[in-house]
Design an enzyme around this catalytic site. Sequence first.
Site, PDB file in Angstrom:
ATOM      1  N   GLU A   1       0.860  -1.177  -0.144  1.00 28.28           N
ATOM      2  CA  GLU A   1      -0.051  -0.043  -0.145  1.00 28.28           C
ATOM      3  C   GLU A   1       0.994   1.239   0.014  1.00 28.28           C
ATOM      4  O   GLU A   1       1.836   1.387   0.869  1.00 28.28           O
ATOM      5  CB  GLU A   1      -0.910  -0.044   1.210  1.00 28.28           C
ATOM      6  CG  GLU A   1      -1.689   1.252   1.454  1.00 28.28           C
ATOM      7  CD  GLU A   1      -2.345   1.254   2.911  1.00 28.28           C
ATOM      8  OE1 GLU A   1      -3.199   2.094   3.003  1.00 28.28           O
ATOM      9  OE2 GLU A   1      -2.322   0.379   3.640  1.00 28.28           O
TER      10      GLU A   1
ATOM     11  N   LYS B   1      -9.878   2.601  -3.240  1.00 31.15           N
ATOM     12  CA  LYS B   1     -10.419   2.041  -2.004  1.00 31.15           C
ATOM     13  C   LYS B   1     -11.639   2.247  -1.821  1.00 31.15           C
ATOM     14  O   LYS B   1     -12.139   3.248  -2.330  1.00 31.15           O
ATOM     15  CB  LYS B   1      -9.601   2.293  -0.949  1.00 31.15           C
ATOM     16  CG  LYS B   1      -9.565   1.481   0.491  1.00 31.15           C
ATOM     17  CD  LYS B   1      -8.751   1.997   1.370  1.00 31.15           C
ATOM     18  CE  LYS B   1      -8.820   1.300   2.813  1.00 31.15           C
ATOM     19  NZ  LYS B   1      -7.959   1.353   3.720  1.00 31.15           N
TER      20      LYS B   1
ATOM     21  N   CYS C   1      -5.682  -2.811   2.304  1.00 32.43           N
ATOM     22  CA  CYS C   1      -5.335  -2.964   3.673  1.00 32.43           C
ATOM     23  C   CYS C   1      -6.895  -3.309   4.291  1.00 32.43           C
ATOM     24  O   CYS C   1      -7.472  -4.494   4.284  1.00 32.43           O
ATOM     25  CB  CYS C   1      -4.808  -1.701   4.394  1.00 32.43           C
ATOM     26  SG  CYS C   1      -4.244  -2.028   5.889  1.00 32.43           S
TER      27      CYS C   1
END
Length: 391
Positions: free
Chosen positions: A212, A266, A319
Amino acid sequence: MALSGAPKTLAVLESILAPLSLWACLRLRVEQRFVFGLFVGFGMFYWTALSFRYNAYPFLMPLIALLVACCYGGFFYLLLFKQSVLFRVPALWLSSAIHPFGFDWFIPDAFFAYSFFKVDKLSFFLILCALALLADRRLSPLYARIVAGVLFVCALQIPKSSVPLEGIEPISTQINQSDKWSSAELKSNIDANFALIHQAVKKHQKIVILPETAFPIALNKSLLIPPLLQLSEQITIITGALYEEGKTIYNSTYIFDKGQYHYAHKVILAPFGESMPFPDFLANALDRFFFGAEVFKLGHATHFSDFKTTALPLRPLVCYEGTSAKAYKNSPPYLVVVSNNAWFVPSIEPFLQRMLLKYYARRFNKTIVHSANKSPAYILSPTLFGDQIFK
């Protein structure tokens, strides 16, 4: 080099300790439930406060850890409200669907991720019923043991191994959080990323995966796209980076494959760290307090994106969203998760993250490839054994 990531000793230990943790919940006296929840909340999630080391208010860490602990104290106060197993069994069975402030890392079912037990909801219910029989002293000990034994056996799963994936290299980097956004360290970090890609090419890998925000810049606005596209003719590159559009910044995954690139923003933002789970007027005030008046808005996508690369059909996740059940529905057989765990190490956070990822890999029959900063990279199989750890 890939090594076994699920030794049998771990499976044996989890097969014993996971039921014992639930048995303790069933046997706990009513007057102890808040204090018990307090210790559970602090013991499992104290690390959520560690990110405050990197803003202007590090002195708030003890307060945040205490507030998290109190939240779970209240949660267990309601969860174990009555002593009766007739109340506690369904309460514990449903507890994984309750997420305080949207934080969904308390999943009791996930305690069995590396055990010999199945991880579906029915098996979890059978285990709870078996433990309830053993915990209720009003029942005949012999009768309770026999029925409980049958329920435990019904919840067991014959352990299997998966065939290791070849040609895929998830990268584990070791960049301190204090250096990650440093302008002085930016060039060396970017050069290190390219060196890792070149190493993967030399090893004839099909895919290399960087963590990330491995490129801690708005990659779409940078001059790095052409060299990455050129390298993608030799190897598929998946990396975390930022994406800038107007006044909005996205935490994104970029996929470079055969001279073309795609990106996926995301979808699920981490509560408090990336989004404030409060009404706008309060959320905006907290953002200004913690991050300053002039900040870019952190955006998110409305749906997950799936890609069919040269090597794998996959869904990229960043994540926190990799530990959400929503990310696994209607997904391809492979999911690529990129993380930056430097915010929270040293702590138990990487272990909890891997446990949750393994749980979802088994529950949804998916293979998860995880690249991380400040914790190991690995490939998790949908079977009990067969994980690969990359060091």
